[in-house]
Design an enzyme around this catalytic site. Sequence first.
Site, short mmCIF file in Angstrom:
data_model
loop_
_atom_site.label_atom_id
_atom_site.label_comp_id
_atom_site.label_asym_id
_atom_site.label_seq_id
_atom_site.Cartn_x
_atom_site.Cartn_y
_atom_site.Cartn_z
N ASP A 77 0.81 -1.21 0.00
CA ASP A 77 0.00 0.00 0.00
C ASP A 77 0.85 1.27 0.00
OD1 ASP A 77 0.90 -0.52 2.60
OD2 ASP A 77 -1.07 -1.14 3.29
N ASN A 146 -7.92 -3.12 13.89
CA ASN A 146 -9.29 -3.47 13.49
C ASN A 146 -9.29 -4.69 12.56
OD1 ASN A 146 -8.19 -2.45 11.20
ND2 ASN A 146 -9.64 -0.75 10.94
N HIS A 148 -7.36 -5.03 9.83
CA HIS A 148 -7.05 -4.79 8.41
C HIS A 148 -5.76 -5.51 8.03
CE1 HIS A 148 -4.81 -0.75 9.40
NE2 HIS A 148 -3.91 -1.71 9.26
N GLU A 153 -9.62 -2.25 4.89
CA GLU A 153 -10.27 -1.96 6.15
C GLU A 153 -11.57 -2.77 6.26
OE1 GLU A 153 -8.66 -0.36 8.26
OE2 GLU A 153 -7.95 1.62 7.63
C1 F6R Z 1 1.44 -1.67 6.13
C2 F6R Z 1 0.14 -2.31 6.19
C3 F6R Z 1 -0.67 -2.37 7.44
C4 F6R Z 1 0.14 -2.64 8.70
C5 F6R Z 1 -0.76 -2.57 9.92
C6 F6R Z 1 0.01 -2.75 11.22
O1 F6R Z 1 1.95 -1.74 4.82
O2 F6R Z 1 -0.29 -2.76 5.18
O3 F6R Z 1 -1.65 -3.38 7.30
O4 F6R Z 1 0.76 -3.87 8.62
O5 F6R Z 1 -1.42 -1.33 9.96
O6 F6R Z 1 0.83 -1.63 11.40
P1 F6R Z 1 1.99 -1.64 12.49
O7 F6R Z 1 2.98 -2.64 12.06
O8 F6R Z 1 2.55 -0.23 12.45
O9 F6R Z 1 1.34 -1.98 13.79
#
Ligand code: F6R
Length: 252
Positions: A77, A146, A148, A153
């Site tokens: 992303d 959540n 994702h 999401e």
């Molecule tokens: C990042 C991504 C997100 C993160 C998730 C957890 O490229 O796709 O799904 O893996 O938001 O984020 P952290 O690792 O910062 O807790």
Amino acid sequence: MFMKERMKPKVNVLTFPSEAELNAAAAGLIVGLIQTKPDAVLGLATGGTPIGIYEELVAAYRKKLVSFRRVVTFNLDEYVGLAPGHPQSYRSYMRRHLFDHIDADPARIHIPDSTAARPEEECARYDALLAAAGRIDLQLLGIGHNGHIGFNEPDRSLPFGTHVVRLAEQTRAANARFFASPEEVPTHAITMGVGPILHARTVLLIAKGADKADILYRALTGEITTECPASLLQLHPRLIVMADQEAGRRFR
Ligand code: F6R
């Protein structure tokens, strides 16, 4: 009830005594893959979770244990609305934590271009690149609070392919720690869809920290629903879950 439980395979969660051991194990898996398949296709994540794993990959490269020259990468992303080169863009993140320190071929690195004038066209372009690369060999994932994965999401339905998404307020709040102020966190992102993620040959899901314990447990043992996108991973035939003590505590 008994039948239902019996039919559902149990997801195996590997819990590690320390974050360092988790990082080494995850990086070891990736290095092992590249050693046997030098042109492997990797799906890569950003955020706090993989930073230590990328440090281990850089260390392995420096020790000449692995070369990334022929490896193909697709990032999950990218934020919409950050100027190119913004330090919190995922393009900058990937350079800072990985690409600037290894021998990756820039032509084989793919990150959605969220500065594209027509984001829908950029999504189609990204999907075409993914299709041309074939299946992702290993998809590295973190998990949002959540549920994702990528920036897919929770929603009543999820698109298969790359799309523009409005970030959940919970996600923006969680990611505010990387920005000078919470208002600076972009409201939208381009994310790979759940299609290529679930189509990956292997999915490596990483969870770190006490704040991920409940969502990890819900995602891997609860009902399979797009309202918790990570729950779709229960359907994946080759899912590897690595957690530290805190994130994995509900599985012990
Ligand atoms: C990042 C991504 C997100 C993160 C998730 C957890 O490229 O796709 O799904 O893996 O938001 O984020 P952290 O690792 O910062 O807790």
